[in-house]
Scaffold this active site. Structure first.
Site: not given
Ligand SMILES: Cc1cc2nc3c(=O)[nH]c(=O)nc-3n(C[C@H](O)[C@H](O)[C@H](O)COP(=O)(O)OP(=O)(O)OC[C@H]3O[C@@H](n4cnc5c(N)ncnc54)[C@H](O)[C@@H]3O)c2cc1C
Length: 386
Positions: A122-123, A155, A239
């Site tokens: 993403y980044s 990561s 959640e």
């Protein structure tokens, strides 16, 4: 507002506790074959992907059962349920929600069996908090997308077999998040290069990833073209009560109290010092506030209502507590606080120092504290846009 569990939920908690009594030894006895045994029993119990539908191999659990399980596991410092970290956290839920039947067949069983790692692209170097401004390009060429650009802070990139990637397929589109598409990319694709980055603790947990004309088949697109943003947000809305984080913070506070009992301050146990007791009481109060917030969010989710911006309050609490508990752990050690894990004299093997250096994931992941404050200010308090 009633925070008590129903008799069925209490019975479920009882079952979880009995199972853990039988299968989860104390932390000191978790060597040898334990990790393999644990992986097998929790998979058989369908706790891996516990909230995923049963027809894809998940446990079919309710939001409440999932929260109870997470809380119990966290309280006992249980190892993770499965080692496919990002696959289980958001890639799997995204594929279940938006994937084709073929994608579900190809990826879900492997994620549940933790066969390999996924990473998240993403980044980018100039894009983090404002993710919708991402620049990495995906250009359609027949039955492929050709990807060119760069990701950063990815990561697990060095170890992952697949990446969930966001690319811009339409330039100049307003609002800017409309032109973003989600692709599932094999990490051994020609033209894809991984360059590890060393972090503050000396580890290379994340990396830069470069794309030089990487060809990704159209069948590896997740969801519709231009709808990648919605997929990303939806997958993270699993959640979100934060109840498990609360249990983890409580465990850390217990450990801090034990440290204060054995360390001395002015020749007396630190726990006898009023300032130390006040700090511990303050941590306890803040963690309790987080738990009650979490229970409110959970109540809403159980009723089928959405929880939105308010979860930022708990994220902000968690980020600050994470850092401050670690810093206080170091403070209680006096001069020994300057030692790290490599030293024989380090207190608790340098545990608190490692905690203090490893704050990045909790503090920055999922939006930095500044970003959380903006969300609270604008969306909860109705203050003007930053
Ligand atoms: C341990 C770790 C693991 C990560 N893993 C991944 C991964 O696997 N995949 C991935 O894609 N990314 C990953 N990231 C990146 C992470 O998502 C980004 O670092 C994060 O989104 C922040 O973006 P940035 O670093 O570009 O900082 P920026 O967005 O440039 O922010 C810099 C500073 O400015 C502040 N700021 C930014 N915008 C505002 C605003 N509007 N108002 C006030 N203050 C603001 C921020 O709070 C921050 O303090 C990881 C990061 C860390 C630390």
């Amino acid at each position: 507002m009633d925070f008590n569990l129903t008799p069925e939920e209490e019975a479920f908690r009882g079952d979880v506790r009995s199972f853990l009594d039988e299968h989860l030894p104390p932390e000191s006895d978790r060597g040898g074959m334990f990790p393999l045994r644990w992986a097998k029993v929790v998979r058989e119990k369908r706790w891996v992907g516990f909230s995923w539908p049963r027809d894809v191999g998940g446990g079919g659990a309710t939001v409440m059962q999932q929260a109870i399980l997470k809380e119990e596991l966290s309280q006992r410092a249980a190892p993770p349920l499965g080692t496919c970290i990002m696959g289980l956290a958001w890639v799997g839920p995204a594929i279940i929600q938006h994937g084709t039947e073929e994608q579900k067949r190809q990826f879900i069983p492997d994620i549940l069996d933790s066969k390999y790692q996924w990473c998240t692209g993403y980044s980018e170097p100039a894009v983090g908090s404002d993710l919708a401004a991402l620049q990495c390009r995906g250009v359609r060429d027949g039955d492929h997308y050709v990807v060119t650009g760069q990701k950063i802070w990815t990561s697990l990139a060095e170890w992952a077999k697949w990446m969930i990637l966001l690319v811009r397929t339409e330039v100049g589109r307003e609002p800017k998040h409309e032109g973003i598409t989600c692709l599932l990319v094999p990490m051994d694709s020609p033209g894809l290069t991984v360059k590890p980055i060393r972090d503050l603790a000396g580890h290379s947990f994340f990396a830069e990833v470069f794309f030089d004309g990487v060809r990704v088949p159209v069948e590896n697109r997740l969801g519709e073209e231009g709808k990648g943003w919605q997929i990303t947000l939806g997958a993270l809305a699993n959640e979100r009560s934060g109840i498990a984080e609360v249990a983890g913070l409580r465990r850390r506070l217990d450990r801090l109290r034990e440290l204060a009992r054995v360390r001395t301050l002015d020749g007396r146990p630190a726990l006898e010092d009023a300032r130390v007791r006040r700090r511990l009481a303050e941590f306890h109060t803040r963690i309790s506030a987080m738990r009650f917030n979490g229970l409110r969010f959970l109540t809403r989710q159980v009723k089928g209502e959405s929880v939105g911006s308010e979860t930022s309050i708990n994220k902000l609490h968690a980020a600050r507590l994470e850092q401050q508990l670690a810093e206080f752990g170091i403070e209680l050690q006096g001069s020994y606080g300057a030692l790290t894990g490599g030293s024989d004299e380090a207190v608790a093997g340098g545990h608190w120092q490692k905690q203090a250096l490893g704050w990045g994931t909790t503090v920055i992941g999922g939006g930095t504290p500044n970003v959380q404050k903006n969300i609270i200010a604008e969306r909860i308090l109705g203050l003007p846009h930053d």
